[in-house]
Design an enzyme around this catalytic site. Structure first.
Site, PDB file in Angstrom:
ATOM      1  N   ILE A  33       0.815  -1.216   0.000  1.00  0.00           N
ATOM      2  CA  ILE A  33       0.000   0.000   0.000  1.00  0.00           C
ATOM      3  C   ILE A  33       0.850   1.268   0.000  1.00  0.00           C
ATOM      4  O   ILE A  33       0.311   2.375  -0.080  1.00  0.00           O
ATOM      5  CB  ILE A  33      -0.981   0.036   1.192  1.00  0.00           C
ATOM      6  CG1 ILE A  33      -0.240  -0.112   2.532  1.00  0.00           C
ATOM      7  CG2 ILE A  33      -2.046  -1.040   1.039  1.00  0.00           C
ATOM      8  CD1 ILE A  33      -1.163   0.018   3.751  1.00  0.00           C
ATOM      9  N   GLY A  36       8.617   3.782  -0.420  1.00  0.00           N
ATOM     10  CA  GLY A  36       9.512   4.929  -0.492  1.00  0.00           C
ATOM     11  C   GLY A  36      10.936   4.446  -0.534  1.00  0.00           C
ATOM     12  O   GLY A  36      11.220   3.252  -0.642  1.00  0.00           O
ATOM     13  N   VAL A  41       5.437  -0.461   2.720  1.00  0.00           N
ATOM     14  CA  VAL A  41       4.363  -0.704   3.680  1.00  0.00           C
ATOM     15  C   VAL A  41       3.332  -1.633   3.052  1.00  0.00           C
ATOM     16  O   VAL A  41       2.931  -1.451   1.897  1.00  0.00           O
ATOM     17  CB  VAL A  41       3.690   0.613   4.121  1.00  0.00           C
ATOM     18  CG1 VAL A  41       2.595   0.334   5.155  1.00  0.00           C
ATOM     19  CG2 VAL A  41       4.723   1.578   4.697  1.00  0.00           C
ATOM     20  N   LYS A  56       5.458  -2.156   8.048  1.00  0.00           N
ATOM     21  CA  LYS A  56       6.502  -1.431   7.326  1.00  0.00           C
ATOM     22  C   LYS A  56       7.778  -2.254   7.365  1.00  0.00           C
ATOM     23  O   LYS A  56       8.231  -2.675   8.433  1.00  0.00           O
ATOM     24  CB  LYS A  56       6.731  -0.057   7.973  1.00  0.00           C
ATOM     25  CG  LYS A  56       7.838   0.756   7.316  1.00  0.00           C
ATOM     26  CD  LYS A  56       8.112   2.056   8.060  1.00  0.00           C
ATOM     27  CE  LYS A  56       7.038   3.073   7.849  1.00  0.00           C
ATOM     28  NZ  LYS A  56       7.454   4.428   8.352  1.00  0.00           N
ATOM     29  N   ASP A 152       9.505  16.367  10.295  1.00  0.00           N
ATOM     30  CA  ASP A 152       9.246  15.915   8.922  1.00  0.00           C
ATOM     31  C   ASP A 152       7.754  15.928   8.596  1.00  0.00           C
ATOM     32  O   ASP A 152       7.218  14.974   8.020  1.00  0.00           O
ATOM     33  CB  ASP A 152       9.838  14.530   8.695  1.00  0.00           C
ATOM     34  CG  ASP A 152      10.096  14.226   7.213  1.00  0.00           C
ATOM     35  OD1 ASP A 152      10.164  15.190   6.411  1.00  0.00           O
ATOM     36  OD2 ASP A 152      10.240  13.055   6.851  1.00  0.00           O
TER      37      ASP A 152
END
Length: 332
Positions: A33, A36, A41, A56, A152
């Site tokens: 789903i 990066g 994930v 993750k 972040d």
């Protein structure tokens, strides 16, 4: 495709894009789903608790780099220790010696990221954007009250919940104020270029609550106008713009944004931290006072098509020094 609460794999004969991996740490991987540079994930199923979760997996090429492994487990500890309705909750983490992979088990939020939603719709409606800002400001206020700065805040780290609210994710770069434990080297920036404030770009240790206020302001600017306040093709170009501190006024970029909301965002985006809202709570209160918050447009993530908008993986400079992870069981 089985529903999220169905414990069966998506297709027993079709590995869920994880090199043939169907389970990690006792959690069944159903489908990918999110992905990066640091992790992937998966929608997964917790057989013991009988609930869907998000798992993750740390990218293989980072598994041998102590600084990234440390960040991964820092996120795990913080996400389990810190419980708030607008923070993504962590449940467990570990290293599966079979496939030799580090994993983190998180609450499954059945909705898109703000990044994915922006790629689909180009910009958010004002009511949804204000609601998102209020919710994320609450999460940040909770962190700040515990002397933590997120560092972040960006569209990819905000998830839309089915209840019409928003949740803040990824505590991997969170820093305790006055902590020089080695998560950030002196004179190095950490974060995401489009959204971090100028002082954070200069030195990732020179942050406080007002730095997160700026990042949330920059995120909301992007979501409501469809463009970032400080554009640029490289990290250096973006930060030079922030050094000057000038950006297109919100209503110039998007006349549909009411003046009251524009004023709040422009206050949050001041170059000088002393001119911003001093706390996330005050930023959130100013947004709530506009009376415009409605619901974020959440929908099951399986229905989100590939975005045709600009790629939001902003030029990023994330510099680390190797440092020991927090002691197991210690307070983050």
């Amino acid at each position: 495709m089985p529903p999220a609460d169905d414990p069966r794999p998506a297709d027993p004969g079709d590995p869920p894009e994880a090199g043939g991996l169907h389970a990690v740490g006792g959690y069944r991987l159903l489908r990918r789903i999110g992905e990066g540079g640091m992790s992937t994930v998966y929608l997964s199923y917790d057989v013991t608790a009988r609930r869907p979760v998000a798992v993750k997996l740390l990218a293989d090429h980072l598994a041998g780099r102590p600084e990234f492994v440390s960040r991964f487990y820092r996120e795990a500890r913080l996400s389990q220790f810190l419980q708030h309705p607008n923070l993504v909750q962590g449940f467990a983490a570990g290293f599966d010696t079979g496939p030799r992979v580090h994993y983190l088990v998180l609450e499954f939020v059945d909705g898109p990221s703000a990044d994915a939603a922006l790629g689909r719709a180009r910009r958010l409606g004002v009511g949804a954007g204000v609601r998102l800002g209020v919710d994320i400001a609450r999460a940040l206020g909770f962190l700040h009250a515990r002397n933590l700065v997120h560092r972040d805040v960006k569209p990819d780290n905000i998830l839309f919940s089915p209840d019409g609210g928003a949740k803040l994710a990824d505590l991997g770069l969170a820093k305790r104020l006055n902590d020089d434990s080695g998560l950030t080297a002196v004179s190095q920036g950490v974060g995401t270029s489009y959204y971090m404030p100028y002082e954070q770009a200069l030195n990732g240790s020179l942050v406080d609550a007002r730095s997160d206020v700026f990042a949330l302001g920059a995120t909301m600017y992007h979501l409501l106008t469809g463009q970032v306040p400080f554009p640029g093709a490289t990290h250096e170009e973006i930060i030079r713009g922030k050094e000057v501190g000038r950006f297109a006024p919100v209503r110039s970029a998007s006349p549909e944004v009411p003046a009251a909301v524009a004023t709040v965002l422009e206050t949050a985006l001041h170059r000088d931290p002393r001119s911003r809202y001093p706390t996330a709570d005050e930023f959130g209160a100013a947004l709530a006072a506009t009376g415009l918050a409605t619901r974020v447009p959440s929908y099951p993530i399986g229905t989100v098509p590939p975005g045709d908008g600009p790629h939001l993986d902003a030029p990023t400079r994330v510099d680390f020094t190797s440092g020991p992870p927090l002691a197991a069981g210690s307070c983050p």
